[in-house]
Design a protein around this motif. Structure first.
Motif, short mmCIF file in Angstrom:
data_model
loop_
_atom_site.label_atom_id
_atom_site.label_comp_id
_atom_site.label_asym_id
_atom_site.label_seq_id
_atom_site.Cartn_x
_atom_site.Cartn_y
_atom_site.Cartn_z
N LEU A 1 -5.27 12.08 -2.61
CA LEU A 1 -5.61 13.03 -1.55
C LEU A 1 -4.35 13.61 -0.91
CD1 LEU A 1 -7.71 14.36 0.30
CD2 LEU A 1 -7.66 12.33 1.73
N LEU A 2 -3.38 12.73 -0.68
CA LEU A 2 -2.14 13.16 -0.05
C LEU A 2 -1.41 14.17 -0.94
CD1 LEU A 2 -0.55 12.43 2.51
CD2 LEU A 2 0.66 10.71 1.20
N LEU A 3 -1.43 13.90 -2.24
CA LEU A 3 -0.81 14.81 -3.19
C LEU A 3 -1.48 16.17 -3.11
CD1 LEU A 3 1.17 15.16 -5.62
CD2 LEU A 3 -0.72 14.47 -7.10
N GLY A 4 -2.81 16.16 -3.05
CA GLY A 4 -3.54 17.42 -2.98
C GLY A 4 -3.23 18.17 -1.69
N MET A 5 -3.16 17.44 -0.57
CA MET A 5 -2.91 18.10 0.72
C MET A 5 -1.49 18.61 0.81
SD MET A 5 -5.07 15.44 3.10
CE MET A 5 -4.47 15.95 4.68
N ASN A 6 -0.54 17.85 0.25
CA ASN A 6 0.87 18.20 0.36
C ASN A 6 1.31 19.22 -0.68
OD1 ASN A 6 1.62 16.75 2.52
ND2 ASN A 6 3.18 15.54 1.46
N GLY A 7 0.60 19.23 -1.81
CA GLY A 7 1.01 20.10 -2.90
C GLY A 7 2.07 19.49 -3.77
N GLN A 8 2.82 18.52 -3.25
CA GLN A 8 3.77 17.84 -4.10
C GLN A 8 3.94 16.38 -3.70
OE1 GLN A 8 7.59 19.67 -3.83
NE2 GLN A 8 7.72 19.48 -1.62
N GLY A 9 4.40 15.63 -4.68
CA GLY A 9 4.61 14.21 -4.43
C GLY A 9 6.08 13.88 -4.60
N GLU B 1 -6.19 20.76 -11.02
CA GLU B 1 -7.09 21.57 -10.22
C GLU B 1 -7.95 20.75 -9.28
OE1 GLU B 1 -9.46 24.50 -12.04
OE2 GLU B 1 -7.81 25.29 -13.25
N LEU B 2 -8.45 19.65 -9.82
CA LEU B 2 -9.34 18.84 -9.01
C LEU B 2 -8.60 18.27 -7.79
CD1 LEU B 2 -12.24 17.92 -8.91
CD2 LEU B 2 -11.59 15.88 -10.21
N VAL B 3 -7.34 17.87 -8.02
CA VAL B 3 -6.55 17.34 -6.92
C VAL B 3 -6.31 18.42 -5.88
CG1 VAL B 3 -4.32 16.36 -6.29
CG2 VAL B 3 -5.46 15.61 -8.38
N GLN B 4 -6.01 19.62 -6.34
CA GLN B 4 -5.79 20.73 -5.40
C GLN B 4 -7.06 21.03 -4.61
OE1 GLN B 4 -4.20 23.59 -8.13
NE2 GLN B 4 -2.12 23.35 -7.33
N TRP B 5 -8.19 20.96 -5.34
CA TRP B 5 -9.48 21.20 -4.66
C TRP B 5 -9.69 20.15 -3.56
CZ3 TRP B 5 -13.92 18.27 -4.07
CH2 TRP B 5 -15.04 18.96 -3.59
N LEU B 6 -9.40 18.89 -3.94
CA LEU B 6 -9.59 17.79 -3.00
C LEU B 6 -8.73 17.99 -1.75
CD1 LEU B 6 -11.25 15.18 -3.18
CD2 LEU B 6 -9.22 14.02 -4.01
N GLY B 7 -7.54 18.52 -1.96
CA GLY B 7 -6.62 18.67 -0.84
C GLY B 7 -6.88 19.90 0.01
N ASN B 8 -7.52 20.92 -0.54
CA ASN B 8 -7.60 22.19 0.17
C ASN B 8 -8.99 22.75 0.36
OD1 ASN B 8 -4.67 22.47 0.34
ND2 ASN B 8 -4.81 22.64 -1.88
N ALA B 9 -9.95 22.34 -0.49
CA ALA B 9 -11.27 22.99 -0.44
C ALA B 9 -12.03 22.59 0.81
CB ALA B 9 -12.08 22.62 -1.68
N ALA C 1 -12.66 18.74 1.95
CA ALA C 1 -13.11 17.79 0.94
C ALA C 1 -12.58 16.39 1.24
CB ALA C 1 -12.65 18.26 -0.44
N GLY C 2 -11.37 16.31 1.82
CA GLY C 2 -10.80 15.00 2.14
C GLY C 2 -11.66 14.22 3.12
N ILE C 3 -12.21 14.95 4.10
CA ILE C 3 -13.07 14.29 5.08
C ILE C 3 -14.35 13.80 4.40
CG2 ILE C 3 -14.39 14.60 7.20
CD1 ILE C 3 -12.31 16.48 8.20
N VAL D 1 0.82 -1.21 0.00
CA VAL D 1 0.00 0.00 0.00
C VAL D 1 0.85 1.26 0.00
CG1 VAL D 1 -2.11 -0.99 0.98
CG2 VAL D 1 -0.32 -0.18 2.50
N GLY D 2 1.95 1.25 0.75
CA GLY D 2 2.82 2.42 0.78
C GLY D 2 3.34 2.74 -0.62
N ALA D 3 3.79 1.71 -1.32
CA ALA D 3 4.34 1.91 -2.66
C ALA D 3 3.25 2.37 -3.63
CB ALA D 3 4.99 0.62 -3.16
N ILE D 4 2.03 1.83 -3.46
CA ILE D 4 0.94 2.25 -4.36
C ILE D 4 0.60 3.72 -4.14
CG2 ILE D 4 -1.46 1.87 -5.02
CD1 ILE D 4 -1.14 -1.06 -4.34
N ILE D 5 0.59 4.15 -2.88
CA ILE D 5 0.34 5.57 -2.59
C ILE D 5 1.38 6.43 -3.30
CG2 ILE D 5 0.38 7.32 -0.77
CD1 ILE D 5 -0.70 5.21 1.14
N THR D 6 2.65 6.05 -3.13
CA THR D 6 3.72 6.84 -3.73
C THR D 6 3.58 6.87 -5.25
OG1 THR D 6 5.13 6.11 -1.92
CG2 THR D 6 6.21 7.15 -3.78
#
Lengths: 323, 498, 322
Positions: A236-244, A158-166, A173-175, A78-83
């Motif tokens: 979601l993590l990408l959106g919250m972090n802003g970078q991967g 944009e959608l990823v950023q929205w997911l992470g921050n809106a 949105a993540g919740i 799972v860790g590798a799939i997330i990355t």
């Protein structure tokens, strides 16, 4: 221990009080109340919301992990799939789609496909899940170097950023995403025949096979689902972090397993519920937050974290040896 | 003086009394039979006598002295050896290493392999085990493993030997060896406690009998002058009546399953027709391919056939879901390991085949599940709360659950693998009635059985397998225990056709 | 090899046949390893010099130890996710004590004691409280990793140079040490307690009823496993000349992979130590051969993943054909 698997038409108050999901929720509530009164800022709405937002990532990964563990398996990839999802998503950007939805769909399809391969290896080749998913993680590590070449990627989608921050209606949105996935997970596990097959497979694979459970299809499906929710967590993590970056998913491997186990799902398979994993995930994030607040050194933090998990297990998780 | 005795012992699990004030006295040089239905408390009594469990009340006495607390290791030192029903062997260790486990001869703190080899060789010869001592036990058949288990008990040179259903997986020859051996041990002054469901075996070898019913001792007397019917009466607490239901010829007999040139595992070139409305028996010595035949037909074991007609399909089912779809159901012999999900509720166990066949994401209806399960529980007289885990049920009730769970599927063919093994007399009779009822309702019932009287009294036809091939097909009018046994061992080969 | 065997080699009709039987399952693996050694020798003829042999066995040694540690627990019916942190802990203890307060003997004793005590404590929790080992070692991995960070928050510390030279220099001392470890294990397996590990792992209830001490056998196995891990840590510290609190990380998963490659099963009592050692050797050889073939790290990871799955799936596929 198996209230999830069986039908309990008349649940007494006592059985609810003794149930693991309830206990886990109670521990979370207790910790929050105590910390809220003793630590400045802990009980603030914004802080609690932030904790749950962080829990959402673990919760999503652990949803898939719960599916897999209930069938008696485990997913170490799972860790590798997330990355891979977080780092790979920017590659799927098409100019023609300004919303960024297509990139998310493509990423999730890839994550599910990885899970599918895991499942196929476990079901067809009968490779032990630990080995299959471990090998998959190694394999993905190689793939990652090809994709990312070691550098971090920042998100333009944009959608990823929205997911992470809106925060529609004040709720991140993540919740909301976590709520939707939680509802779906609980429904599939406890209100569909598919869910019943999972528990049967985990409790006794031979009897399940002889009872007509489509073992291969079911196994492949749970690993695919696990790949899917891990991919979702990556997005979601990408959106919250802003970078991967390479390694972004690593911390979620052990924590996803810990959340599942803390929630009362048997690591041996056949009993448990995602309703326990949810407070399990929140509890892990809360513990981490508390340990950070006390401003201990990284060594003490790690020791405290491990000791608390162990203590919680000892308190509630004594599992009769089953063979 | 008694070598080993239990005085007024009691034991309860989770508040359920299993033994209530039971006494038993084992004398040197006597074969003592312990009888009782499943769930009567026999295994628990053995566990108390061998130190595997502590008693709640009463006392265990060795040589007349009460022992406060005894571990299995201490029991062993006191000369008590047990042949367990669930084997205590380790597949990856050799025969000799298994025999010596827990009692290895030592030399400088290490296992004395030469001494172990000599000791193991001696006991293996006594029980007729001629495999090399270095053979891993995992490579032996179930019957041979049982013999290793017996050799293991003998290796400890016991003064008290307890055997829990030792013959259930033994061949006729192995059983004979064992019975001869017990005679020798008796002459040597060993006290023997013998548990078996096979009454004729008990009648043949034992001198004294203790009968348990529902955790209470109902009889403790010399066996001389008691007949089998009398023993059954003591066990079930009423007249046994006729164990087998009245047999009626089937009216409708259309073929529902036909295979020719069928092979699976050790089964080779079998032609077989199963007809609606009949009970077709499958007999033979242990391990002649009977189980492979059933599993092959069920799609659980790779199988081939020259031609096959299964329901509407013209081929063998390739997997279990396909077999279920074709109307075939299978009830395994080992209900704990293969038939049931012990930690799950009775209701989920009953509903599982249904869950396996309906669309995966079709919402479940708890109320209709409950109705279905309650109906079946009534029809099969399964006692108790359906939300309890299946492991809380007695063996007989578990077997009924394993049978009942297929009923919502309304299967055309029922494959049963030794459904009455280790089941008490009462439940046996209930199962027999159910099987005849199912056949009367037009089902095809295929009954694999290791119990020859069952085949004779219950079946319309019996197929006897020998070395993977059909050695005889015996019709109802020719059915007798002699006919089945002679076909099984291969004397007077009868016409082989189906 | 062991005392019991030596004293009676000529007349012993049991010990050697039993040992021979245990080879049956790993013959194929030995052949594969031979092929890899030949390939390695062709690519890097220096392997057959004393120095080349020393260097190769040094790269193999820590993996061999942790694979043994993992295999012991798998034989006992468990598994450990705390192997890596234990290696790190051993390394930091060695690097902070041997050149300082305790000296070499004291440092070695501290490393040994830490491994034995932590291992036994883990075993005690698993056995007495009946918690699944994977969960206990998961929690334990955080605690042990934290302890390593406390002792040495960032890479540092020193090792006595002559220890480094002895263990990781130009002599095959590491190989000699491995032979000693293997001999000690064979000796242990020839004791009643050691052999009953197989029985206790595969059939604990039956073993208890046979009068053997299941709990002692299992807890002893956990203690030995812990000792092997911290020992591997000491060696790694000698190799690098210093301590690093996270140096062991990769060993957790590699030890599982190597043990499984060597045919050790997950259900307890299945497999052999010679198989596990062969598995670790194969993994080491694979990594070295790929390096010499000029595989990029990418290709190495991908190949490693494929080979592990392939090696485990192969017997299964062959079984299906039959």
């Amino acid at each position: 221990m198996n209230e999830a698997a069986g039908a309990k038409p008349t649940r007494s108050l006592g059985s609810i009080l003794r149930s693991r999901p309830f206990l886990a929720f109670a521990v979370v509530a207790l910790v929050w109340i105590v910390a809220g009164f003793t630590m400045r800022g802990f009980g603030a709405y914004g802080h609690l919301r932030y904790l749950i937002e962080l829990s959402a990532v673990i919760g999503l990964v652990a949803a898939g992990q719960t599916f897999v563990v209930v069938t008696g398996g485990i997913d170490l990839s799972v860790g590798a799939i997330i990355t891979v999802s977080a780092v790979g998503l920017p590659l799927f950007t098409w100019q023609a789609d300004p919303t960024g939805l297509s990139a998310i769909v493509a990423t999730l399809a890839m994550a599910s496909a990885i899970g599918l391969v895991n499942g196929a290896g476990v079901a067809f080749l009968r490779v032990h899940p630990m080995i299959m998913t471990l090998a998959m993680a190694t394999f993905l590590q190689g793939l990652l170097i090809i994709i990312a070449g070691g550098s971090a990627v920042s998100v333009q989608n944009e959608l990823v950023q929205w997911l992470g921050n809106a925060r529609p209606a004040g709720i991140p949105a993540g919740i909301l995403l976590w709520l939707v996935i939680s509802a779906a997970t609980l429904w599939v596990m406890h209100a569909t025949p598919f869910g019943a097959r999972l528990f049967a497979l985990g409790a006794n694979p031979i009897a399940a096979q002889l009872s007509g459970v489509p073992v291969i299809a079911t196994t492949i499906a749970v690993y695919a689902v696990c790949g899917f929710t891990s991919g979702l967590a990556g997005v979601l993590l990408l959106g919250m972090n802003g970078q991967g970056y390479v390694g972004i998913g690593d911390p979620y491997l052990l924590t996803s397993i810990a959340a599942v186990v803390l929630g009362g799902t048997s690591i041996l398979g056949g009993s448990g519920t995602y309703a326990g994993t949810i407070p399990g995930a929140i509890l892990l994030v809360t513990i981490t937050a508390l340990i950070t607040v006390v401003n201990a050194s990284p060594g003490w933090r790690s020791i405290l974290f491990g000791a608390l998990i162990l203590a919680l297990l000892l308190l509630s998780g004594r599992e009769a040896a089953r063979r | 003086m008694p070598l080993l005795a239990a005085r007024d012992v009691s034991k309860a699990f989770f508040g359920n009394p299993v033994l209530r004030g039971v006494s038993i006295v084992l004398m040197p040089g006597r074969i003592h039979a312990l009888l009782g239905e499943n769930g009567a408390g026999k295994s628990t009594l053995i566990n108390l006598l061998s130190g595997a469990l502590p008693a709640d009340g009463g006392a265990i006495e060795i040589n007349g002295k009460a022992i406060a607390h005894m571990s299995p290791g201490e029991a062993q030192k006191a000369g008590i050896a047990v042949v367990q029903q669930e084997l205590s062997l380790t597949g990856s260790l050799s025969i000799a290493e298994n025999i010596g486990l827990g009692a290895y001869p030592r030399r400088f703190g290490l296992i004395d392999y030469p001494a172990l080899a000599a000791g193991a060789k001696a006991v293996c010869e006594r029980v007729g085990l001629n495999e090399p001592l270095s053979t891993p036990v995992g490579q032996l058949s179930l019957g041979r493993r049982q013999m290793v288990e017996i050799a293991k008990a003998l290796y400890r040179e016991p003064r008290v030997l307890i055997l829990d259903e030792p013959t259930s997986s033994l061949s006729a020859a192995e059983t004979k060896t064992l019975i001869g051996l017990l005679g020798e041990l008796r002459r040597d002054g060993v006290a023997i406690l013998y548990i078996s469901h096979r009454l004729n075996e008990v009648m043949a070898i034992a001198e004294h009998v203790t009968v348990l019913k529902d955790g209470v001792r109902t009889a403790d007397q010399p066996l001389a002058g008691t007949d089998a019917a009398g023993l059954v009466r003591l066990m079930v607490g009423r007249d046994p009546g006729d164990l087998f239901p009245h047999w009626q010829p089937a009216t409708e007999r259309t073929a529902v399953l036909t295979v020719t040139g069928f092979s699976a595992g050790m089964v080779r070139g079998v032609d077989l027709t199963v007809k609606a409305g009949e009970v077709l028996g499958i007999g033979g010595l242990v391990g002649q391919g009977q189980e492979e035949l059933l599993l092959g037909l069920y799609g659980a074991l790779p199988a081939k056939a020259a031609s096959a007609t299964v329901g509407d399909a013209r081929e063998l089912p390739r997997n279990v879901p396909k077999a279920n779809a074709a109307g075939i159901a299978y009830i395994p012999a080992d209900r704990k390991r293969e038939g049931l999900h012990l930690i799950h509720s009775i209701l989920t166990n009953i509903m599982l085949p249904t869950f396996s066949r309906v669309p995966a994401l079709k919402p479940r209806s708890r109320s209709s599940e409950r109705r279905t399960a309650e109906q079946l529980a009534r029809r099969f007289t399964i006692k108790g709360d359906l939300a309890r885990p299946a492991q809380a049920l007695s063996g007989g009730n578990q077997q009924k659950v394993a049978l009942a769970k297929w009923m919502p599927q309304d299967p055309a063919v029922l494959l049963l693998n030794d459904p009455t093994r280790g089941v008490d007399v009462e439940t046996k009779r209930e199962i027999y009635i159910m099987l005849r009822d199912l056949a009367a309702a037009g089902k095809a019932v295929v009954l694999l059985s290791s119990d020859t009287p069952e085949l004779v009294h219950l079946c319309d036809r019996v197929v006897v397998l020998r070395e993977g091939r059909i050695s005889a097909l015996i019709e109802r009018q020719d059915l007798s225990e002699e006919a089945i046994v002679s076909a099984a061992v291969g004397v007077e080969p009868q016409k082989a056709a189906a | 090899m062991s005392l019991a065997a030596n004293s009676s080699q000529g007349v012993n009709p049991l010990y050697w046949p039993v040992q021979m039987r245990r080879n049956i399952g790993v013959r194929g693996l030995f052949l594969v390893i031979l092929a890899f050694i030949i390939a390695y020798g062709i690519l890097f003829p220096g392997l057959f010099s004393v120095f080349g042999f020393a260097k190769f066995t040094q790269s193999w040694f820590p993996l061999a130890l942790v694979t043994m540690a993992q295999a012991i627990l798998m034989l006992a019916g468990g598994i450990s996710l705390a192997i890596g942190p234990l290696v790190s802990l051993g390394a930091v203890i060695a690097a902070t004590t041997m050149t300082q307060s305790l000296g070499i003997a004291g440092g070695t004793a501290a490393v040994t004691l830490a491994g034995l005590v932590i291992g036994a404590a883990t075993g005690l929790i698993v056995v007495k409280l009946r918690l699944p080992s994977i969960v206990v070692t998961l929690a334990g991995s955080f605690i042990i990793a934290g302890a390593a960070l406390l002792i040495l928050p960032r890479p540092g510390g020193t090792m006595p140079p002559w220890v480094s030279n002895l263990l990781a220099g130009g002599t095959p001392a590491a190989f000699g040490l491995l032979v000693l470890v293997v001999l000690a294990w064979k000796l242990y397996l020839a004791t009643p307690l050691g052999l009953s590990l197989y029985a206790a792992g595969e059939n604990p209830v039956g073993t208890y009823r046979s009068g053997a001490s299941v709990d002692t056998a299992l807890i002893a196995a956990y203690a030995i496993s812990g000792l092997l891990c911290t020992g591997a840590g000491l060696f790694v510290a000698a190799q690098t000349g210093s301590g690093d609190p996270v140096i062991g990380q990769s060993f957790t998963l590699n030890s599982i992979a190597a043990a499984v490659l060597g045919g050790v099963g997950f259900l307890g009592g299945q497999g052999t130590m010679r198989g596990a050692l062969a598995g670790s050797l194969l993994l080491s050889l694979m990594i070295s051969v790929m390096f010499f073939l000029g595989f990029t790290p990418v290709a190495q990871y991908i190949a490693q993943g494929l080979i592990i799955v392939g090696a485990v799936a192969l017997p299964q596929i062959r079984g299906m054909r039959k």
